[in-house]
Design a protein around this motif. Structure first.
Motif, PDB file in Angstrom:
ATOM      1  N   ALA A  49       0.826  -1.203   0.000  1.00 14.01           N
ATOM      2  CA  ALA A  49       0.000   0.000   0.000  1.00 14.01           C
ATOM      3  C   ALA A  49       0.861   1.254   0.000  1.00 14.01           C
ATOM      4  CB  ALA A  49      -0.930  -0.007   1.209  1.00 14.01           C
ATOM      5  N   ALA A  50       1.985   1.224   0.724  1.00 15.08           N
ATOM      6  CA  ALA A  50       2.892   2.371   0.735  1.00 15.08           C
ATOM      7  C   ALA A  50       3.480   2.609  -0.653  1.00 15.08           C
ATOM      8  CB  ALA A  50       3.998   2.156   1.769  1.00 15.08           C
ATOM      9  N   ARG A  51       3.858   1.516  -1.355  1.00 14.49           N
ATOM     10  CA  ARG A  51       4.367   1.668  -2.719  1.00 14.49           C
ATOM     11  C   ARG A  51       3.293   2.234  -3.646  1.00 14.49           C
ATOM     12  NH1 ARG A  51       7.396  -3.096  -1.370  1.00 14.49           N
ATOM     13  NH2 ARG A  51       5.681  -4.491  -1.973  1.00 14.49           N
ATOM     14  N   LEU A  52       2.072   1.740  -3.474  1.00 14.31           N
ATOM     15  CA  LEU A  52       0.970   2.248  -4.278  1.00 14.31           C
ATOM     16  C   LEU A  52       0.769   3.742  -4.033  1.00 14.31           C
ATOM     17  CD1 LEU A  52      -1.622   1.785  -6.057  1.00 14.31           C
ATOM     18  CD2 LEU A  52      -2.824   1.421  -3.885  1.00 14.31           C
ATOM     19  N   LEU A  67      -5.190   4.178 -14.050  1.00 12.88           N
ATOM     20  CA  LEU A  67      -4.553   3.857 -12.779  1.00 12.88           C
ATOM     21  C   LEU A  67      -4.612   2.374 -12.429  1.00 12.88           C
ATOM     22  CD1 LEU A  67      -5.863   6.822 -10.580  1.00 12.88           C
ATOM     23  CD2 LEU A  67      -3.610   6.579 -11.638  1.00 12.88           C
ATOM     24  N   CYS A  68      -5.523   1.628 -13.055  1.00 13.73           N
ATOM     25  CA  CYS A  68      -5.762   0.244 -12.624  1.00 13.73           C
ATOM     26  C   CYS A  68      -5.611  -0.780 -13.736  1.00 13.73           C
ATOM     27  CB  CYS A  68      -7.161   0.132 -12.024  1.00 13.73           C
ATOM     28  SG  CYS A  68      -7.379   1.061 -10.524  1.00 13.73           S
ATOM     29  N   VAL A  79      -0.310 -10.826  -2.717  1.00 14.53           N
ATOM     30  CA  VAL A  79      -0.312  -9.615  -1.893  1.00 14.53           C
ATOM     31  C   VAL A  79      -0.500  -8.391  -2.776  1.00 14.53           C
ATOM     32  CG1 VAL A  79       1.117  -8.146  -0.419  1.00 14.53           C
ATOM     33  CG2 VAL A  79       1.029 -10.606  -0.014  1.00 14.53           C
ATOM     34  N   ALA A  80       0.285  -8.292  -3.835  1.00 14.70           N
ATOM     35  CA  ALA A  80       0.163  -7.151  -4.745  1.00 14.70           C
ATOM     36  C   ALA A  80      -1.191  -7.141  -5.442  1.00 14.70           C
ATOM     37  CB  ALA A  80       1.295  -7.186  -5.772  1.00 14.70           C
ATOM     38  N   GLN A  81      -1.653  -8.316  -5.859  1.00 20.15           N
ATOM     39  CA  GLN A  81      -2.947  -8.390  -6.532  1.00 20.15           C
ATOM     40  C   GLN A  81      -4.070  -7.942  -5.602  1.00 20.15           C
ATOM     41  OE1 GLN A  81      -3.285  -9.070  -9.666  1.00 20.15           O
ATOM     42  NE2 GLN A  81      -1.768 -10.546 -10.357  1.00 20.15           N
ATOM     43  N   THR A  82      -3.961  -8.271  -4.329  1.00 15.87           N
ATOM     44  CA  THR A  82      -5.002  -7.922  -3.375  1.00 15.87           C
ATOM     45  C   THR A  82      -5.047  -6.419  -3.141  1.00 15.87           C
ATOM     46  OG1 THR A  82      -4.855 -10.095  -2.334  1.00 15.87           O
ATOM     47  CG2 THR A  82      -5.814  -8.329  -1.020  1.00 15.87           C
ATOM     48  N   VAL A  83      -3.898  -5.788  -3.010  1.00 12.58           N
ATOM     49  CA  VAL A  83      -3.875  -4.328  -2.856  1.00 12.58           C
ATOM     50  C   VAL A  83      -4.381  -3.659  -4.130  1.00 12.58           C
ATOM     51  CG1 VAL A  83      -2.371  -2.321  -2.524  1.00 12.58           C
ATOM     52  CG2 VAL A  83      -2.082  -4.361  -1.101  1.00 12.58           C
ATOM     53  N   HIS A  84      -3.993  -4.178  -5.290  1.00 11.86           N
ATOM     54  CA  HIS A  84      -4.489  -3.637  -6.556  1.00 11.86           C
ATOM     55  C   HIS A  84      -6.014  -3.729  -6.631  1.00 11.86           C
ATOM     56  CE1 HIS A  84      -5.050  -3.118 -10.912  1.00 11.86           C
ATOM     57  NE2 HIS A  84      -5.796  -4.211 -10.846  1.00 11.86           N
ATOM     58  N   SER A  85      -6.575  -4.875  -6.228  1.00 12.71           N
ATOM     59  CA  SER A  85      -8.021  -5.051  -6.272  1.00 12.71           C
ATOM     60  C   SER A  85      -8.719  -4.071  -5.338  1.00 12.71           C
ATOM     61  CB  SER A  85      -8.389  -6.487  -5.886  1.00 12.71           C
ATOM     62  OG  SER A  85      -7.870  -7.414  -6.817  1.00 12.71           O
ATOM     63  N   ALA A  86      -8.161  -3.902  -4.134  1.00 13.59           N
ATOM     64  CA  ALA A  86      -8.749  -2.957  -3.189  1.00 13.59           C
ATOM     65  C   ALA A  86      -8.679  -1.527  -3.716  1.00 13.59           C
ATOM     66  CB  ALA A  86      -8.031  -3.069  -1.847  1.00 13.59           C
ATOM     67  N   PHE A  87      -7.602  -1.205  -4.422  1.00 19.02           N
ATOM     68  CA  PHE A  87      -7.448   0.127  -4.998  1.00 19.02           C
ATOM     69  C   PHE A  87      -8.517   0.381  -6.055  1.00 19.02           C
ATOM     70  CE2 PHE A  87      -4.946   2.827  -8.168  1.00 19.02           C
ATOM     71  CZ  PHE A  87      -5.192   4.015  -7.505  1.00 19.02           C
ATOM     72  N   HIS A 276      -9.270 -10.059  -4.426  1.00 20.25           N
ATOM     73  CA  HIS A 276      -8.112 -10.654  -5.101  1.00 20.25           C
ATOM     74  C   HIS A 276      -8.204 -10.615  -6.629  1.00 20.25           C
ATOM     75  CE1 HIS A 276      -7.413 -12.069  -1.086  1.00 20.25           C
ATOM     76  NE2 HIS A 276      -8.301 -13.048  -1.148  1.00 20.25           N
ATOM     77  N   ALA A 277      -9.387 -10.732  -7.174  1.00 19.58           N
ATOM     78  CA  ALA A 277      -9.534 -11.009  -8.607  1.00 19.58           C
ATOM     79  C   ALA A 277      -9.275  -9.816  -9.509  1.00 19.58           C
ATOM     80  CB  ALA A 277     -10.927 -11.573  -8.895  1.00 19.58           C
ATOM     81  N   GLY A 278      -9.248  -8.601  -8.952  1.00 17.75           N
ATOM     82  CA  GLY A 278      -8.971  -7.435  -9.776  1.00 17.75           C
ATOM     83  C   GLY A 278      -9.964  -6.308  -9.621  1.00 17.75           C
ATOM     84  N   GLY A 279     -10.980  -6.500  -8.807  1.00 16.81           N
ATOM     85  CA  GLY A 279     -11.963  -5.448  -8.597  1.00 16.81           C
ATOM     86  C   GLY A 279     -13.211  -5.645  -9.439  1.00 16.81           C
ATOM     87  N   HIS A 280     -14.042  -4.618  -9.453  1.00 13.23           N
ATOM     88  CA  HIS A 280     -15.350  -4.703 -10.112  1.00 13.23           C
ATOM     89  C   HIS A 280     -15.241  -5.016 -11.602  1.00 13.23           C
ATOM     90  CE1 HIS A 280     -18.015  -3.407  -6.845  1.00 13.23           C
ATOM     91  NE2 HIS A 280     -17.017  -2.620  -6.456  1.00 13.23           N
TER      92      HIS A 280
END
Length: 386
Positions: A49-52, A67-68, A79-87, A276-280
């Motif tokens: 999240a800090a890197r993001l 951005l996504c 881990v990275a995929q999960t933060v990306h999905s949350a973003f 995890h899957a990438g978001g909406h």
């Protein structure tokens, strides 16, 4: 409007459970919420999240396409995929707040106002005896749920029997007893699903399918590691012959990973998790491809209220939705940790599509920061299982 910061906020909600949230702040005073819970990986989530935050500071949060982009080969893995999905999910929250519309309206409008739920009773079962699981199932049914799921086979890991074969056989027998108790408790009119958490070998699942057939399961979930697609397809055929579905793929990320599963005919039901899957947007693409193969979607949703709220918006717009998982009976903080949590209430085994702008709930940051995440010396799921 510009992004000013990204923060992972981890919260201990029970002695064995942390929930993790991603907060995307803007100079317009809007904060977007996503959930990035991934048990045992809290420190890595915070670092990602800090890197993001360093990468997206100063960017327009409404430019989601820019951005996504999906990161199928992220070095940080899940881990990275999960933060990306949350973003991605948090940016939809910001967009909805900015436009005064719920996320599902921005996704094209709800196909349904009521989302059918099934109760995952696994963490709410105490003691973890057949009787404890049966009692949890009865509580769920009393509240109107018409389907329940349990993960009955801990601590069994089929491929690691070795000198512990006797203990493995005992764990297997106990798992079957838990299933039998739940089926007896809920009767024939309630659907029962079993999550095997990748604990079995293909040969072990062949025996399992024989042994659970008398219980009339609706589905068997995640029986084996998901790298061996031909074996999963074979097991799907065996399950179907016994009147049950095969379900899985809860930790995959991106359309490419799901495409292989769909083309190989692995599952009757796919379970993408918005964490995890990438978001909406990515899950909508996954669901559209699955629909062409007659595959149903039942999103994985066993964690906190932010994941649940996003999943409700998502489920409102998916044509091939089967139903949505909820973690039943673990903690009342599911409803109290977010402002607007009453809108997430389970009513007769269903939940309403949120109607407030954006996600429809906001994190109670004061309450969240009062119980920061704690390391889990004994994780809920054996780390050898993924």
């Amino acid at each position: 409007m510009r992004i000013t910061a990204a923060e992972m906020l981890g919260v201990q909600v029970t002695p064995r459970t942390n929930w993790c949230f991603l907060l995307i702040r803007t100079d317009a005073g809007l904060t977007g919420l996503g959930e990035c819970t991934l048990s045992g990986e809290e420190a890595g989530l915070a670092a990602e999240a800090a890197r993001l935050g360093a990468r997206v500071a100063g960017e327009d949060p409404l430019l989601r396409n820019r951005l996504c982009p999906a990161p199928p080969h992220a070095p940080g893995g899940l881990v990275a995929q999960t933060v990306h999905s949350a973003f991605e999910a948090a940016l939809w929250d910001i967009a909805g707040q900015a436009q005064g519309a719920p996320v599902h309206r921005l996704l094209g409008g709800a196909l349904r106002d009521r989302i059918t739920l099934y109760a995952n009773i696994n963490r709410g079962a105490s003691p973890r005896t057949p009787e404890g699981f049966a009692a949890a199932a009865r509580r769920a049914v009393a509240e109107g749920f018409l389907a329940v799921k349990l993960a009955p086979f801990e601590p069994l890991i089929w491929l690691e029997a070795g000198g512990e074969a006797r203990a493995q056989h005992a764990a297997y027998a106990e798992g079957l007893a838990r299933i039998a108790a739940v089926r007896a408790a809920v009767g024939p009119d309630v659907d029962v699903m079993v999550d095997a958490h990748w604990r079995f070998s293909p040969g072990g699942v062949a025996a399992l399918l024989r042994d659970v057939a008398p219980f009339g399961l609706f589905w068997l979930e995640c029986p084996v590691a998901e790298a061996n697609l031909p074996e999963i397809r074979r097991l799907r055929g065996m399950a179907n012959e016994r009147g049950m579905r095969l379900a899985g793929a809860e930790t995959l990320s991106g359309l490419g990973a799901y495409r292989r599963m769909i083309e190989a005919g692995c599952y009757d039901v796919l379970m993408p998790d918005i964490k995890h899957a990438g978001g909406h947007e990515e899950i909508r693409r996954i669901a559209a491809l699955a629909e062409t193969a007659g595959i149903e979607i039942a999103p994985h949703n066993p964690t906190g209220p932010v994941c649940h709220a996003h999943s409700l918006h998502l489920c409102a717009v998916l044509p091939n939705l089967l139903w949505l998982e909820v973690q039943y009976g673990e903690t009342e903080r599911f409803f109290s940790l977010v402002e607007g949590g009453a809108a997430l209430a389970f009513r007769q085994g269903a939940a309403a599509a949120p109607d407030r702008p954006g996600l429809g709930v906001a994190l109670d940051e004061t309450a969240a920061r009062a119980s920061p995440w704690q390391p889990q010396p004994r994780p809920w799921l054996d780390p050898r299982l993924g």
